[in-house]
Design an enzyme around this catalytic site. Structure first.
Site, mmCIF file in Angstrom:
data_model
loop_
_atom_site.group_PDB
_atom_site.id
_atom_site.type_symbol
_atom_site.label_atom_id
_atom_site.label_comp_id
_atom_site.label_asym_id
_atom_site.label_seq_id
_atom_site.Cartn_x
_atom_site.Cartn_y
_atom_site.Cartn_z
ATOM 1 N N LYS A 156 2.269 -8.826 22.888
ATOM 2 C CA LYS A 156 1.241 -8.094 22.008
ATOM 3 C C LYS A 156 1.357 -8.351 20.518
ATOM 4 O O LYS A 156 1.906 -7.574 20.005
ATOM 5 C CB LYS A 156 0.950 -6.719 22.508
ATOM 6 C CG LYS A 156 -0.546 -6.272 21.925
ATOM 7 C CD LYS A 156 -0.691 -4.788 21.455
ATOM 8 C CE LYS A 156 -0.598 -4.586 20.213
ATOM 9 N NZ LYS A 156 -1.617 -5.170 19.400
ATOM 10 N N GLY A 209 7.878 -1.701 14.617
ATOM 11 C CA GLY A 209 6.625 -1.159 13.965
ATOM 12 C C GLY A 209 7.092 0.055 13.199
ATOM 13 O O GLY A 209 8.132 0.252 12.895
ATOM 14 N N VAL A 213 4.574 5.281 15.518
ATOM 15 C CA VAL A 213 4.292 4.700 16.942
ATOM 16 C C VAL A 213 5.528 4.495 17.982
ATOM 17 O O VAL A 213 5.414 4.583 18.955
ATOM 18 C CB VAL A 213 3.474 3.415 16.809
ATOM 19 C CG1 VAL A 213 3.090 2.837 18.086
ATOM 20 C CG2 VAL A 213 2.274 3.694 16.033
ATOM 21 N N GLY A 214 6.527 4.212 17.154
ATOM 22 C CA GLY A 214 7.774 3.972 18.149
ATOM 23 C C GLY A 214 8.013 5.406 18.722
ATOM 24 O O GLY A 214 8.474 5.477 19.893
ATOM 25 N N CYS A 265 10.547 -4.042 6.675
ATOM 26 C CA CYS A 265 11.523 -2.739 6.976
ATOM 27 C C CYS A 265 12.761 -2.882 6.409
ATOM 28 O O CYS A 265 13.439 -1.762 6.333
ATOM 29 C CB CYS A 265 11.701 -2.841 8.507
ATOM 30 S SG CYS A 265 12.187 -4.338 9.326
ATOM 31 N N GLU A 355 8.577 5.128 3.776
ATOM 32 C CA GLU A 355 8.504 3.660 3.810
ATOM 33 C C GLU A 355 7.048 3.388 2.908
ATOM 34 O O GLU A 355 5.962 3.799 3.507
ATOM 35 C CB GLU A 355 8.640 3.387 5.181
ATOM 36 C CG GLU A 355 8.704 1.707 5.081
ATOM 37 C CD GLU A 355 9.273 1.248 6.391
ATOM 38 O OE1 GLU A 355 8.319 1.585 7.326
ATOM 39 O OE2 GLU A 355 9.731 0.362 6.509
#
Ligand code: NDP
Length: 452
Positions: A156, A209, A213-214, A265, A355
């Site tokens: 995805k 990500g 969401v992780g 990242c 971040e």
């Protein structure tokens, strides 16, 4: 979702470059069913044949390198030079995992009464959820080891940047990898991603990500005790000691944070500088940042493009209040541009804690080695980091003391096809790349056979 479509936009021009069907739960289930059906035959492919197919895919990526780089550059807003380097890495990654297929093997273990042996078994169908910052690269980091181990895949891509994954899926088939082994589903994360996370027939989620969401991926995976590999955010430190080659450290520091417009990242977005050389370093850094070429990603000379979306630009802008130490120029007209920005900060400021994922670097002075280590580690993240010093013992001492998965000394590079990549702390767990990634895409089986 039947009848629903979504627009894919070029962030440098704000023009729609594709209109795609939006997948929902039903389409995701269909893709999982296809991958499930393809699994027995794919796992049974002889190792050398699987290697040959991956090698062919790597070669096709090389042959289509310019086309793939153009797609990535237009969809992500990446300067074309950087996009070419990323596509080159994608081919290297598939070459690496082609070579790894028959080198990832079990052991025999001395035991009483028989023979004990281990096997590396594929997991089954794995769900790969990929972000928009390095769409093709990060896909390859997951696809390479997943396929090498004999898994089938539902991939995805982020809705903002699905085009290169769709083209790669065509090359997968052209390489001779059977139908159903790699399935790409384009739809929103909260629908397609969530469905993959909770699906009973998905054995593992490889996710890159946001930490937020992780966290939800981890929670969702608990229902089926799914394996997860999480590669999440970072707030990496670039630590400059007074005994460093300051000119070299300053010349490379802008690219360590403004590369990919800071949407990385591994961005070294906290620049920690020993106080005794702070003023001199700032002067060199401002000079070097002034030289970063921001402009049309299709221009060969461009070094930094726009941000991915208007919404993301708003988020990045929220980190800069007041007059920064330095603010660069951006092109006029359409595009989600944001200038290279240097700010002076303390490690407690929001710009140093969260971040930013944009071209904003925070400069933080430190007194000595002990304080440098303390400040560098004072973050919930632990992905990467750099140390600049001419003192080899200090370099190793500090490298061991930093709570980060990927450290470079007198360099700001983080990823190579053959070396492990991944985070400590809330930057996630599990490792991508190298032989290490294979552990995350296989189960270790132990077999004892009595001989008495
Ligand atoms: P997300 O974590 O939302 O997106 C990453 C991937 O996860 C995308 O494919 C997304 O799909 C998918 N996703 C979103 N929601 C879910 C869900 N509930 N279940 C499963 N999958 C889901 O990152 P953003 O794009 O929102 O970026 C936000 C911030 O995250 C950035 O500002 C940055 O700080 C950080 N980030 C870090 C990255 C890294 O490399 N570590 C990469 C990207 C972002 P879709 O986008 O299609 O909805």
């Amino acid at each position: 979702m039947p009848g629903m479509t979504f627009a894919v936009v070029n962030p440098a021009t704000e023009e729609t470059i594709a209109q795609l069907d939006e997948a929902g739960v039903e389409e995701t289930d269909t893709a999982v069913a296809r991958a499930t059906e393809a699994f027995p035959a794919w796992r049974a492919v002889a190792p050398l044949d699987r290697a040959r197919l991956l090698r062919r895919l790597a070669t096709l990526v090389e042959e289509h390198a310019e086309e793939l780089a153009r797609i990535e550059s237009q969809n992500v807003g990446k300067p074309i030079g950087g996009a070419r380097a990323e596509v080159a890495m994608v081919a290297q990654v598939f070459h690496f995992y082609a070579g790894a297929v028959d080198k990832h093997h079990g052991q025999t273990i001395p035991v009483a009464g028989g023979v004990d042996m281990t096997f590396r078994e594929p997991l089954g169908v794995v769900g790969l959820i990929v972000p928009w910052n390095f769409p093709l690269n990060i896909s390859s980091w997951k696809l390479g080891p997943a396929l090498a181990c004999g898994n089938t895949v539902v991939l995805k891509p982020a809705e903002l940047t699905p085009l290169s994954a769709l083209r790669l899926a065509e090359l997968v088939l052209q390489a001779g990898i059977p139908e159903g082994v790699v399935n790409v589903v384009t739809g929103p994360g909260r629908v397609v991603g969530q469905r993959l996370v909770e699906h009973h027939d998905i054995a593992k989620i490889g996710f890159t990500g946001s930490t937020e969401v992780g966290r939800s991926v981890m929670q969702g995976a608990a229902g089926t005790i799914k394996r997860v590999t999480l590669e999440l955010g970072g707030k990496s430190a670039n630590v400059i000691f007074a005994d460093a080659d300051l000119e070299q450290a300053a010349a490379s520091a802008p690219y360590a944070v403004f590369d990919n417009a800071g949407q990385d990242c591994c961005a070294r977005s906290r620049i920690l500088v020993e106080r005794s050389v702070y003023d001199r370093f700032v002067e060199l850094l401002v000079g070097a940042t002034r030289k970063v070429m921001v402009g049309d990603p299709q221009d060969e000379a461009s070094e930094m493009g726009p941000l991915i979306s208007a919404q993301h630009r708003e988020k990045v802008a929220s980190f800069v209040d007041g007059q920064p130490l330095f603010r660069g120029d951006v092109p006029d007209g359409p595009g989600f541009w944001f200038p290279c920005t240097l700010v002076e900060a303390s490690n407690d400021d929001r710009v140093a804690r969260e971040e930013v994922f944009g071209p904003v670097a925070a400069l933080i002075p430190f007194a000595d080695e002990e304080e440098a280590i303390r400040v560098a580690n004072d973050t919930p993240y632990g992905l990467s980091g750099s140390i600049w010093t001419e003192n080899g013992a200090r370099a190793l001492r500090v490298a061991r003391a930093l709570e980060s998965g990927v450290i470079s000394v007198n360099s700001n590079t983080s990823v190579r096809p053959s070396t492990p990549f991944g985070g400590f702390k809330q930057s996630g767990f599990g490792r991508e790349l190298g032989m290490y990634a294979l552990d995350g895409y296989s189960e270790l089986k132990n077999v004892f056979m009595a001989t008495s």
